[in-house]
Motif scaffolding. Structure first.
Motif, short mmCIF file in Angstrom:
data_model
loop_
_atom_site.label_atom_id
_atom_site.label_comp_id
_atom_site.label_asym_id
_atom_site.label_seq_id
_atom_site.Cartn_x
_atom_site.Cartn_y
_atom_site.Cartn_z
N ASP A 43 0.81 -1.22 0.00
CA ASP A 43 0.00 0.00 0.00
C ASP A 43 0.84 1.27 0.00
N ARG A 69 -3.71 -9.57 3.14
CA ARG A 69 -4.40 -9.14 1.92
C ARG A 69 -4.13 -10.13 0.78
N THR A 81 -5.60 -5.77 -4.04
CA THR A 81 -6.04 -4.48 -3.54
C THR A 81 -5.25 -4.14 -2.28
N PRO A 82 -4.89 -2.87 -2.10
CA PRO A 82 -4.17 -2.47 -0.89
C PRO A 82 -5.08 -2.14 0.28
N GLU A 83 -6.38 -2.41 0.16
CA GLU A 83 -7.30 -2.10 1.25
C GLU A 83 -6.92 -2.91 2.49
#
Length: 239
Positions: A43, A69, A81-83
Motif C-alpha cells: 500500500d 491481503r 487491492t491495498p485495502e
C-alpha cells in the motif's frame, strides 16, 4: 490440482515451472499452477513488504498486513487491492509455509498433500514472517531440513516436486511412485542400463537372466540392504 505460490520473486519459478514434467503437467491442464507477486498487495509507493522488528534485533520482518491481503485475495480469486484487512477471510485451502520450525517433510506428508485439490505456498524472506501469518494464514508449517535458506522459494520447489509427481497423470508410468525410495519404508534398489559392462564394472547377472521372480527378489533384498547400511533410522520391513 490447483497450486498457488505467493512470493516476492515470481520470476524465480520461471525455470522450475517451465521445464520437465512439472511444466508439461501445467501445460496440459493436469496441474493449474499460478504464481503471485506479494508486492501486488502493498500500500505504499515503495511496495514495501517488510519492516523493522518490534523489540529490536537484526534483520527485517515480513509484514502481516500485506500477507493477510494477499492470502485473502488468492484464496478467493479476487484482484489485488491495498485495502486494509484485520484478518484473512473466506475459505482457507491447505496453505503451506516453509519454515525450519515446521513438520519435517517426508514421503508420508507428500502423499497427504497430493490428495488435496488445492495447495497454496507462502514463500518467506528476510529475518522471518510476522508470527500472525503463521497463526492466521498458514494451515501447515513444513521444514525440508535442519538448515536455513535465503527464502522459501527453494523449499517450496522441493515440496512441490515431491507432491505433484504423486498426482495422477503427472508421471507417465503410474506405478513408478509406488516403487521408489521411502514408499515402503525402504530406499530404492540400484538401477542399471546399457552397457552391460563398463570400466570393469558389470551389471549383476540376475538382471540379465530374464527371470522376473528372481529379479524382484534381488531388488527387494538390495533395497533392504541399502536401507540398513545408509538409513538404519528408517523402519525397514522385516525379511
Amino acid at each position: 490440482m490447483r497450486i498457488d505460490i505467493i512470493t516476492i520473486f515470481p520470476e524465480w519459478f520461471d525455470g522450475p515451472l517451465g521445464t520437465s514434467l512439472l511444466g508439461k503437467a501445467d501445460d496440459d491442464g493436469t496441474l493449474d499452477i499460478r504464481v503471485h507477486d506479494l508486492r501486488d498487495w502493498t500500500d505504499d509507493r515503495h511496495r514495501s513488504v517488510d519492516d523493522a522488528p518490534y523489540g529490536g534485533g537484526a534483520g527485517m520482518v515480513m509484514r502481516a498486513d500485506v500477507w493477510f491481503r494477499a492470502a485473502e485475495a488468492v484464496w478467493n480469486d479476487v484482484e489485488p487491492t491495498p485495502e486494509p484487512r484485520h484478518e484473512p477471510g473466506g475459505d482457507r485451502p491447505r496453505t503451506i509455509l516453509p519454515t525450519p520450525r515446521g513438520r519435517t517433510f517426508d514421503q508420508e506428508l507428500a502423499r497427504e498433500l497430493a490428495a488435496e485439490e488445492r495447495l497454496v505456498f507462502c514463500c518467506g524472506r528476510y529475518e522471518g514472517i510476522d508470527e500472525r501469518v503463521h497463526e492466521a494464514v498458514a494451515t501447515d508449517e513444513v521444514s525440508i531440513g535442519d538448515y536455513v535458506l535465503l527464502g522459501g522459494e527453494v523449499a517450496t520447489a522441493a515440496i512441490l516436486e515431491a507432491v505433484v509427481r504423486l498426482v495422477p497423470g503427472v508421471v507417465g508410468n503410474e506405478a513408478s511412485p509406488d516403487d521408489e525410495s521411502f514408499s515402503h519404508g525402504l530406499l530404492e534398489y540400484p538401477h542399471y542400463t546399457r552397457p552391460a559392462e563398463l570400466a570393469g564394472l558389470a551389471v549383476p547377472d540376475v538382471l540379465l537372466s530374464g527371470n522376473h521372480a528372481r529379479i524382484e527378489e534381488w531388488r527387494r533384498d538390495q533395497a533392504r540392504q541399502l536401507t540398513r547400511r545408509r538409513r538404519p533410522d528408517l523402519d525397514a520391513p522385516a525379511d
